[in-house]
Motif scaffolding. Structure first.
Motif, PDB file in Angstrom:
ATOM      1  N   UNK A 176       3.712  54.276  21.507  1.00 30.61           N
ATOM      2  CA  UNK A 176       4.606  53.921  22.617  1.00 30.61           C
ATOM      3  C   UNK A 176       4.015  54.331  23.962  1.00 30.61           C
ATOM      4  N   UNK A 199      11.537  58.227  16.735  1.00 27.07           N
ATOM      5  CA  UNK A 199      11.629  57.921  18.158  1.00 27.07           C
ATOM      6  C   UNK A 199      13.076  57.931  18.637  1.00 27.07           C
ATOM      7  N   UNK A 202      13.594  55.996   0.153  1.00 24.62           N
ATOM      8  CA  UNK A 202      12.253  56.543   0.439  1.00 24.62           C
ATOM      9  C   UNK A 202      11.195  55.495   0.097  1.00 24.62           C
ATOM     10  N   UNK A 213       5.970  67.606  31.958  1.00 20.54           N
ATOM     11  CA  UNK A 213       7.283  67.521  32.598  1.00 20.54           C
ATOM     12  C   UNK A 213       8.362  68.181  31.734  1.00 20.54           C
ATOM     13  N   UNK A 248       9.392  50.168   4.925  1.00 22.15           N
ATOM     14  CA  UNK A 248       9.468  51.521   5.482  1.00 22.15           C
ATOM     15  C   UNK A 248      10.843  51.681   6.128  1.00 22.15           C
ATOM     16  N   UNK A 271      10.863  55.236   8.480  1.00 19.71           N
ATOM     17  CA  UNK A 271       9.804  55.467   9.457  1.00 19.71           C
ATOM     18  C   UNK A 271       9.675  54.367  10.485  1.00 19.71           C
ATOM     19  N   UNK A 292       4.251  63.416  30.204  1.00 23.82           N
ATOM     20  CA  UNK A 292       5.629  63.647  29.755  1.00 23.82           C
ATOM     21  C   UNK A 292       5.801  65.043  29.175  1.00 23.82           C
ATOM     22  N   UNK A 334       3.386  56.844  17.613  1.00 23.67           N
ATOM     23  CA  UNK A 334       3.919  55.498  17.368  1.00 23.67           C
ATOM     24  C   UNK A 334       3.312  54.461  18.319  1.00 23.67           C
ATOM     25  N   UNK A 352       8.467  65.579  20.505  1.00 25.16           N
ATOM     26  CA  UNK A 352       8.992  64.257  20.876  1.00 25.16           C
ATOM     27  C   UNK A 352       7.916  63.400  21.542  1.00 25.16           C
ATOM     28  N   UNK A 411      19.830  74.373  21.472  1.00 27.89           N
ATOM     29  CA  UNK A 411      19.475  74.848  22.813  1.00 27.89           C
ATOM     30  C   UNK A 411      20.543  75.781  23.391  1.00 27.89           C
ATOM     31  N   UNK A 418       7.245  59.550   7.913  1.00 25.78           N
ATOM     32  CA  UNK A 418       8.698  59.447   8.143  1.00 25.78           C
ATOM     33  C   UNK A 418       9.355  58.500   7.138  1.00 25.78           C
ATOM     34  N   UNK A 419       8.535  57.755   6.402  1.00 23.42           N
ATOM     35  CA  UNK A 419       9.095  56.762   5.481  1.00 23.42           C
ATOM     36  C   UNK A 419       9.948  57.396   4.388  1.00 23.42           C
ATOM     37  N   UNK A 420       9.729  58.666   4.121  1.00 24.01           N
ATOM     38  CA  UNK A 420      10.529  59.337   3.095  1.00 24.01           C
ATOM     39  C   UNK A 420      11.727  60.065   3.695  1.00 24.01           C
ATOM     40  N   UNK A 473       4.465  57.496  11.176  1.00 23.33           N
ATOM     41  CA  UNK A 473       5.407  56.484  10.686  1.00 23.33           C
ATOM     42  C   UNK A 473       5.470  56.496   9.157  1.00 23.33           C
ATOM     43  N   UNK A 474       4.314  56.657   8.520  1.00 23.28           N
ATOM     44  CA  UNK A 474       4.296  56.669   7.059  1.00 23.28           C
ATOM     45  C   UNK A 474       4.915  57.944   6.503  1.00 23.28           C
ATOM     46  N   UNK A 493      19.312  62.549   6.815  1.00 17.34           N
ATOM     47  CA  UNK A 493      18.320  61.576   6.358  1.00 17.34           C
ATOM     48  C   UNK A 493      17.136  61.468   7.320  1.00 17.34           C
ATOM     49  N   UNK A 541      13.710  62.757   6.230  1.00 16.60           N
ATOM     50  CA  UNK A 541      13.511  64.116   6.722  1.00 16.60           C
ATOM     51  C   UNK A 541      13.238  65.067   5.545  1.00 16.60           C
ATOM     52  N   UNK A 557      13.540  75.965  20.614  1.00 13.15           N
ATOM     53  CA  UNK A 557      13.700  74.565  20.218  1.00 13.15           C
ATOM     54  C   UNK A 557      13.394  73.567  21.334  1.00 13.15           C
ATOM     55  N   UNK A 558      13.768  73.903  22.571  1.00 10.40           N
ATOM     56  CA  UNK A 558      13.556  72.931  23.652  1.00 10.40           C
ATOM     57  C   UNK A 558      12.068  72.754  23.948  1.00 10.40           C
ATOM     58  N   UNK A 567       5.246  62.385  19.131  1.00  8.66           N
ATOM     59  CA  UNK A 567       5.745  61.288  18.296  1.00  8.66           C
ATOM     60  C   UNK A 567       5.604  59.946  19.017  1.00  8.66           C
ATOM     61  N   UNK A 568       5.946  59.945  20.307  1.00 16.06           N
ATOM     62  CA  UNK A 568       5.794  58.708  21.088  1.00 16.06           C
ATOM     63  C   UNK A 568       4.339  58.251  21.072  1.00 16.06           C
TER      64      UNK A 568
END
Lengths: 294, 419
Positions: B397, A237, A127, B409, A145, A148, B406, B395, B388, A254, B238-240, B235-236, A231, B242, B380-381, B391-392
């Motif tokens: 992207x 991504x 972490x 779609x 990181x 992340x 997206x 980041x 998702x 799903x 996610x550094x720890x 991103x930060x 984890x 899930x 969930x879908x 998140x892109x």
């Protein structure tokens, strides 16, 4: 034993055979059938022909990404793990005081490695404010990181897998100990240095074991689930979104069992092809004592 | 003679109670406080009705998968805590779960109003009794906000203005709010709902209602929040790895000073706080020209009885005890939010067992307006389609327009699959 019952042996193997049929063979065949159906677990499967496979190969970008990540993971994990396991096995092959303790200690991660608890521990260690970054900053570096950053996340998961090198190491150790010592003596008399002894005597003689470990580790790496699930949950991504996670999500989030089965069969075919490839190339690099080809 | 009669009566009673005693199973998800309270409640309810109940509990993560697999295999617990949107998946025609109307002589259904009964019914069968009504609310750490010298925000602009103040007065590691993963997706959804006055998915047509431009506007909020130091970047966070919010030390220490959560999870997010850290709910933040406050409100979880159970009557007794009888209500308290059952609510109110902050939060949920939420929003879908692509965007992207394309779609694909 002979006279009492000619079926006694069958009784002995029956528990295993029944388990194999019920829990391996049946699901194996059933999943192949289901891969051609639309099945949500709560209602009957509906035949859709090759629709699942068509979607998989023509318009599922998640599958493309997941496949790439899985291949990258396997091609990183297996060589690193095998090299590390072999290196440690060579070290532990020396006659040192208390070597039994070291051999046991190095094997422990393999017993613990696949568990959820270790995955959670790994998550805390890597972490942002975890042990690894504490060490790095104590040495004057910048914290990394690990989870992340898309560039690092897969590497972190790979390290967890490589840390579980014990089982491969034990097999290497057994192979190293079976190498005939007279060959080393002969090599030494001829002036071979330690590296040359290893390169030209040890390595060729343990190639069957390297081959065995290669196959086993490759198959296991393709099936990795616990680490990335606990984890990173496949992120960031989808850079740790290995195919087993994708299969799980499709099947149990799903509830598209048909599609999940199709992915599972594609994964099976990939593993099968790589295994056959390994067997085919083994003719050129695996040495079996007594094999006339050599 | 008297002795014989007494002995006979005792024997008869003993035989009768033995015959009625059942071994039941009950499953639920939750945090530690809910687990402890539910086990205590099962003890007292079991003792009262002469049943033994084996508890089966997990965290939220993975519970849907586990429960669905059990139902598919016919091995689910007799009594289950079920998320409201799952009812349509398990029992679209009303037969996938037991019809609780059949146990009206055991369960006092008069404690729920008609709307709540309708919410728990599928195709006319009462498949689940609402435990509470819940909604997403803003909750802030008043201790940290006071340390920053700020009043709690009323508008999005207030919140955005707080970011730089937190950085300047408290340090880089302090944030007035958090949003990553699902929380971020729901924040974006709220912002868009307020601006458009429409839910993301139309409950009547099962179709996406927002235009691309409206979605772009909502998605762009995320970047505004990150750029202004209101939330840690994806991103930060996610550094720890899930790690859920309530397990995040930055939350328990007050460094993350706000979140957008179900009001029913009050204990889950308040229990981990270190001493001296206090929470307060505020009204939904507003934006200029908004068309609705946009509350994301739903019947919370429900209690259901397995259609496959052979002990449905016993399970109904326990269900009634947990939701309506003093022993069960007292033991459960408000670990599943403010109870929907009128009797339970009155009992806990009289006993001062509902914390004022929970009462206040529940009032905000009930009073706020917003378009009806489609159960598919919780599939969930659909959530993955939102998360998702956000998140892109987070980041870098894709830009907001590409993310919106997206998302549209992917959501349409998901809706098509669900239909």
């Amino acid at each position: 034993m002979g006279g009492d019952s000619k079926f006694l042996g069958l009784w002995y193997v029956a528990p295993y055979a029944i388990g194999l049929i019920l829990f391996t063979a049946f699901p194996f065949v059933a999943s192949f059938y289901l891969s051609f159906t639309d099945y949500n677990l709560l209602s009957s499967p509906e035949w859709v022909g090759t629709a699942n496979y068509e979607k998989l190969f023509t318009r599922d970008r998640t599958f493309d990404k997941s496949l790439k990540v899985t291949l990258a993971y396997v091609f990183m994990t297996v060589p690193i793990k095998l090299a590390f396991a072999l290196f440690i096995a060579v070290v532990l092959n020396y006659r040192l005081r208390g070597i039994g303790l070291f051999r046991t200690a190095y094997y422990v991660p393999s017993i613990l490695g696949g568990s959820i608890a270790i995955a959670v521990l790994w998550r805390y260690m890597f972490a942002q404010s975890g042990l690894i970054n504490m060490i790095i900053t104590a040495l004057g570096g910048e914290p990394v990181n690990w989870f992340g950053d898309p560039q690092n996340a897969l590497l972190t998961i790979t390290l967890l897998r490589c840390w579980q090198f014990g089982s491969a190491m034990v097999i290497f150790l057994a192979a190293l100990q079976s190498v005939d010592k007279s060959l080393y003596e002969a090599g030494s008399i001829d002036g071979a240095k330690p590296w040359q002894l290893f390169r030209y005597i040890t390595l060729p003689l343990i190639t069957p074991v390297i081959f065995f470990n290669l196959i086993m580790q490759t198959v296991q790496a393709f099936q990795e689930f616990n680490g990335p699930y606990i984890i990173t949950e496949g992120g960031p991504l989808k850079n740790t979104y290995l195919l087993p996670l994708y299969i799980y999500d499709e099947a149990f989030k799903n509830f598209d069992m048909g599609y999940a089965s199709a992915i599972a069969w594609v994964l099976f075919c990939i593993i099968m092809c790589l295994t056959l490839l390994a067997f085919w190339t083994s003719k050129k690099w695996v040495y079996y004592a007594g094999d006339k080809r050599n | 003679m008297k002795l014989r009669t007494l002995s006979l009566a005792l024997c008869t009673t003993a035989i009768a109670s033995t015959a009625m005693a059942e071994d039941l199973r009950m499953s639920w998800w939750g945090g530690d406080s809910r687990h402890a309270a539910t086990q205590a409640a099962l003890e007292v309810c079991g003792a009262k009705h002469g049943h033994t109940i084996s508890p089966e509990f997990t965290g939220w993560s993975g519970h849907f998968e586990k429960l669905t697999t059990q139902i598919a295999g016919g091995t689910e617990a007799d009594l289950m805590q079920v998320n409201w949107p799952w009812l349509s998946f398990y029992s679209a025609d009303g037969t996938g779960l037991a019809d609780l109307n059949q146990f009206a002589q055991i369960i006092d259904l008069s404690n729920w109003d008609d709307a709540q009964i309708v919410a728990g019914s599928m195709n006319g069968a009462l498949n689940g009794l609402p435990i509470s009504t819940t909604g997403r609310l803003f909750v802030f750490n008043t201790t940290t906000w006071a340390k920053a010298g700020l009043d709690l925000p009323k508008t999005w602009d207030d919140l955005i203005a707080a970011g730089p103040v937190f950085r300047e007065k408290l340090g880089e590691g302090y944030y007035p709010f958090e949003a990553a993963g699902l929380d971020a997706a729901l924040i974006v959804t709220l912002y868009g709902t307020q601006a458009t006055g429409k839910p993301l998915i139309d409950p009547a047509t099962n179709e996406l209602t927002w235009t691309k431009e409206e979605l772009v506007n909502a998605i762009s909020l995320y970047k505004t929040l990150v750029d202004n130091h209101v939330i840690e970047g994806w991103q930060d966070r996610a550094a720890d790895g899930n790690v859920p919010l309530h397990e995040n030390p930055e939350w328990s220490q007050g460094m993350i000073a706000g979140t957008y959560q179900w009001d029913s999870t009050y204990f889950k997010i308040s229990d981990p706080l270190e001493d001296g850290q206090e929470l307060a709910y505020v009204d939904l933040l507003t934006q200029d020209g908004q068309k609705t406050p946009g509350i994301y409100r739903k019947a919370s979880m429900v209690f259901s009885i397995s259609a496959n159970s052979e002990k449905q009557e016993a399970a109904a007794q326990i269900l009634n005890c947990l939701l309506n009888e003093p022993e069960g209500v007292s033991a459960l308290g408000t670990t599943r939010g403010v109870p929907a059952s009128r009797t339970a609510r009155e009992q806990l109110s009289e006993a001062d067992a509902i914390q004022p902050i929970q009462v206040e939060a529940q009032k905000k949920v009930i009073d706020a307006e917003g378009p009806a939420i489609h159960p598919m929003m919780e599939f969930p879908s659909v959530r993955a389609a939102l998360q998702d692509n956000l998140e892109l965007f987070a980041y870098g992207e894709v830009d907001a327009t590409e993310a919106a394309d997206e998302m549209i779609l992917a959501i349409n694909e998901a809706l098509e699959d669900i239909k």
